[in-house]
Design a protein around this motif. Structure first.
Motif: not given
Length: 988
Positions: A959, A860, A955-956, A849, A962, A969, A852-853, A965
């Protein structure tokens, strides 16, 4: 305190007189109307010590001083510093009734309990109190002070502190003295509770002469007016000239005047209960609480060096000033305050469309147009001028209306064939054809034929907000889903906004034909569309814009660009725009204007045309949520011409405030130096820019922006001189910088003598130590040679033993390390399936996470559950259930990549973390896994057993937590089970 008027006031006669006077005086078009001044007010909520403002003055350094019953408030444009009784003023009470100046421009403060104190460049000086309220102070030509008291007559004090008192016993008409004035002809004027008297200041006997022709009522205000004196009384305003008294104006003959201010050809008049008046070439204008005044009781008036008018009331501090923007609202005659469209007509007028009707602004004033015959709500969205000078008015609920020669001539609405009555944009073709942009699509009207265009005909969305018809026949259509272009041959094409920061909404178009550009205002910034090459350049956040959404661009007569938004009006220099478009610079500077610049609201409106316009006189108009705001670009240079003086207000060393004594000697260890400063400009104090330079540290000026402090850490010992200058945007820096000198003493070990002595001592010590060492080495050499042979054998034995011990220890450490690695691996693995366990997955989730951020990569998360797994355990046995879990784990791992994280979440639940995977790809992976598991053959250990899985994908979305997320899900998994299992569900 001021007494109330004893005679009734005829409102009708007053209004009639004012009206006649206004009509009889020629209007000077160059003078600002009283209603057009920008208003600001301050109360105790803003830092004032009291809401009754008794007096004003401005000291030579630029501060504004405000006298209140709870002290003198020193104002720097941003905050108030209060000076009361005791130190440093020496006053016996905090109540300040009068702030005046002597001939040397020092401030004289006087007030409650007879306190009187002088502030000069060298500090404060106070005198013994008079033990009575002092209402006013003036200095005559000989340097003597004359003080008006509340009940003990008139006092005289010379520079040495000598005093005299004059009362009714000496000829005063009353011991209550409200005002006193030393005029330029050597007279001292005394306004008492029963009229006006004067005497010659050179006459030591003080022979009083009573002015005839005045009512025997309190005289509250006196003011020099050329070679005459203005007299403000409880029953009107009078003028003394050449030995006689006359009423200044019939309209002011019965007005209770409490304060006076002469500003050029203008006369400002404060009253005890009827607000503020101005007498000028525009006539007699009035401002009361209904027009924004905090209170109708005026106690003091003052004009500062920037020509702002300060008004002291019983309800707080009030200011009138010119501002770059002038805003027109219902108070000035508009039909409504919520403005959606402005139109610069070719006849020089400006049409203003609001939620409550349409208004027309001309030099003669504002008039409203009545559309009630065809429009019930008269809510206006758009305005456009036709070639014949008529105006098409697009409404919210009544279609399009054509206004010509003072009447309605045509109307189109749903009954005429339009898609909707909500007309947000209008364009007129050369052949007379009309284009109407509505909330449901686009219409073209030619004669009696109406053609409709919606999404089926090529529009991105049917919500049309802006239209622009280019001379070559192209029609640009701004919608809620981008920009479409109808070519001359009728084809509709959508512009590709890919790469323009995901822009969607197109709020307005502005042609820049000098450069063959079309400026498009969008929800991600301003797009420059090249009309020849179709190339698009985005001026957005990456180029320095402070926010995303902009509504309408306007190009003024100097070719600079203005841009409206929800958060103010932006202005860009043409030269920088050219450089940006030529890729010669990556960002662009701007000026941001808002409420402090004259706008009633910084929230501009958009989504209908035109939301901004340039009038024939060069003024730029904007539609806002609180009126129509206009700015004359040429006036900006006038505001920038003011150069605010700058002062240094504070000096802190290691967090402790110290007195501002230039040349301060600081002790060693002064590691953190902070200096506070302020530009004493009151027109736009928040926009003052600063630069500083610390001589002895800085080699050049340091730009500070609007910050009002500078901090230095770990300065070396030495002498320093701090300098600061200020300027308004686009203005010059102040010629004389404020400066402050200080020095930092060194520690004793930082002094040159210390280092010299230390160097000499070190050299001598080194020489002695060297000689002793050489002798010692010779003596030890013999002893060591004898011991070498003996120790060599012993050391060899020890070395062999240590080598063996070291080998054993290394083997043991290797064994421990291997066991620790094996334990750590087992702690992160699920023993049954060999997959990562919950602990390992949580660590991977936090790590992915964050990545990704940070890198803006897709991510995902999939939660997977074996359908009806409890039946497997119940009907077949837990050992069969364990076999199923192993098979499922194998199939999941077989379909995942090396970078993916597969974990047993708990029980029959599994979790998949798919980094750098878009949602569509994640769905493909999950579908392959679902099909593979559905095909697992369990007949070897459980006949007639078939298994399936349900999956939830999220999908992230960036946030910070996490666990959100996971929740999304899990919700998707739950929905998949609710919808029948053996399926995949995607979180919204």
């Amino acid at each position: 305190m001021l007494s109330k008027a004893k005679h009734p006031f005829s409102v009708f006669s007053y209004v009639l007189a004012v009206t006649l006077l206004c009509l009889s005086i020629r209007v000077d078009a160059g003078q600002t109307l009283l209603s057009d001044y920008f208003q600001e007010s301050w109360t105790t909520r803003d830092g004032l010590p009291h809401n009754t403002i008794n007096s004003f003055n401005q000291s030579e350094d630029g501060y504004l001083w405000i006298g209140t019953w709870e002290g003198a408030a020193r104002f720097n444009g941003r905050e108030f510093a209060v000076f009361g009784r005791g130190e440093p003023t020496g006053l016996p009470d905090s109540g300040i009734r009068s702030i005046s100046k002597d001939k040397q421009h020092n401030l004289i403060l006087a007030g409650a309990r007879g306190g009187i104190s002088k502030r000069s460049a060298s500090g404060w000086q106070s005198w013994p109190a008079f033990n009575v309220l002092i209402n006013a102070v003036t200095e005559d030509q000989h340097g003597n002070l004359w003080l008006a008291s509340e009940g003990q007559g008139l006092f005289w004090q010379n520079a040495q502190g000598g005093r005299r008192q004059f009362t009714t016993a000496g000829g005063l008409t009353s011991d209550v003295v409200h005002s006193v004035l030393a005029s330029t002809d050597g007279k001292v004027w005394v306004g008492t509770g029963r009229g006006l008297q004067w005497f010659n200041s050179s006459d030591t006997s003080v022979k009083l002469t009573t002015v005839k022709g005045l009512p025997q009522v309190p005289v509250f205000a006196l003011h020099q007016y050329g070679d005459s004196v203005l007299i403000g009384t409880e029953r009107g305003l009078y003028r003394y000239h050449a030995g006689s008294v006359s009423v200044f104006s019939a309209a002011l003959s019965d007005l209770p005047v409490s304060a006076l201010l002469v500003s050029g050809e203008q006369l400002w008049i404060g009253t005890t209960d009827r607000g503020l008046l101005r007498h000028s070439a525009l006539g007699l204008e009035t401002l009361s609480m209904a027009g924004g005044l905090p209170n109708n009781r005026i106690l003091s008036l003052y004009q500062d060096r920037e020509q702002s008018i300060w008004v002291g009331t019983n309800g707080g501090l009030f200011r009138l000033r010119d501002a770059p923007f002038v805003t027109y609202t219902t108070a000035q005659g508009l039909a409504g305050d919520y403005i959606r469209a402005v139109l610069a007509h070719s006849d020089g007028s400006v049409w203003i469309g609001s939620s409550q009707g349409v208004s027309r602004y001309t030099e003669q004033g504002i008039s409203n147009i009545d559309l009630s015959a065809v429009s019930t709500g008269q809510s206006v969205l758009s305005l456009v001028e036709a070639p014949d000078g008529s105006v098409w008015i697009g409404t919210y609920s009544d279609g399009a209306i054509q206004w010509r020669d003072g009447r309605i001539v045509r109307q189109f609405d749903r009954r005429s064939g339009l898609l909707a009555n909500e007309i947000r944009a209008i364009a007129i073709a050369d052949d007379g054809g009309l284009w109407f942009g509505t909330g449901q699509g686009l219409n073209h009207v030619s004669g009696q034929q109406v053609t409709s265009f919606a999404k089926e005909q090529g529009l991105p969305t049917p919500f049309v907000m802006a239209l622009y018809l280019h001379p070559d026949g192209r029609l640009f259509i701004g919608t809620g889903g981008g920009v479409a272009v109808r070519q001359a041959d009728g084809r509709i094409e959508t512009l590709d906004f890919t790469g323009l920061d995901d822009a969607e909404y197109a709020f307005g178009f502005t042609p820049d034909l000098a450069r063959e550009l079309l400026w498009m205002a969008t929800d991600r910034g301003l797009v420059a569309f090249d009309l020849q090459t179709d190339h698009m350049t985005m001026l957005g956040r990456s180029a320095g814009l402070p926010f995303d959404k902009v509504f309408q661009a306007a190009i003024d007569q100097q070719q600079h660009l203005w841009l409206s938004s929800n958060r103010g009006i932006l202005r860009f220099e043409r030269q920088q725009l050219e450089q940006f478009l030529a890729a010669q610079r990556s960002d662009i500077d701007y000026e941001l204007f808002g409420e402090s610049d004259g706008m009633q609201s910084a929230q501009a409106n958009g989504g209908s045309m035109q939301a901004a316009a340039v009038a024939r006189d060069g003024s730029v108009w904007f539609a806002t949520s609180k009126g129509a705001s206009k700015v004359q670009p040429e006036d900006l240079a006038r505001f920038a011409a003011n150069i605010p003086p700058v002062v240094i207000e504070g000096f802190k060393v290691n967090g402790k405030a110290l007195p501002l004594y230039s040349g301060s000697q600081l002790a060693a260890g002064a590691s953190r130096i902070e200096l506070q400063f302020a530009g004493l400009g009151f027109v736009m104090p928040q926009r003052i820019q600063y630069r500083t330079k610390l001589e002895g540290f800085d080699t050049d000026w340091v730009e500070r922006g609007s910050n009002t402090s500078a901090e230095y850490t770990n300065l070396s010992p030495g002498n320093y001189r701090f300098m600061v200058s200020a300027a308004y945007p686009q203005g010059d820096w102040s010629e004389h910088s404020a400066s402050f000198s200080f020095s930092i003493a060194p520690y004793f070990w930082q002094r040159p003598l210390f280092w010299l002595l230390l160097t000499v001592f070190s050299l001598l010590s080194a020489m002695l130590a060297l000689r002793w060492r050489l002798g010692s080495l010779k003596r030890r050499a013999k002893q060591l040679s004898a011991q070498v042979a003996k120790k060599t054998f012993e050391l060899q034995q020890q070395a062999d033993h240590l080598r063996q011990v070291d080998q054993e220890r290394s083997a043991l450490l290797l064994q421990v390390k291997q066991q620790a690695q094996e334990f750590e691996l087992q702690a992160r693995l699920d023993i049954l399936t060999g997959l990562a366990n919950r602990r390992a997955f949580d660590e991977a989730l936090a790590r992915e996470c964050a990545r990704s951020r940070r890198n803006a990569l897709p991510l995902c998360l999939v939660l997977l559950d074996i359908d009806h797994f409890k039946r497997v355990n119940d009907n077949y046995s837990h050992s069969v259930g364990d076999q199923i879990l192993k098979l499922v784990a194998t199939e999941i791992s077989r379909h995942c990549r090396q970078d993916d994280t597969v974990a047993r979440w708990g029980g029959e639940e599994f979790a998949l973390l798919l980094p750098n995977t878009a949602l569509a790809d994640a769905k493909d992976i999950c579908e392959r896994i679902r099909l593979a598991i559905e095909k697992i053959d369990c007949s070897a250990f459980a006949a007639n057993l078939h298994i399936s899985i349900s999956m939830g994908i999220a999908q992230y979305a960036g946030e910070a937590a996490h666990d959100k997320l996971l929740t999304r899900s899990d919700s998707a998994l739950y929905q998949a089970k609710q919808n029948g299992r053996n399926r995949i569900n995607v979180a919204v």
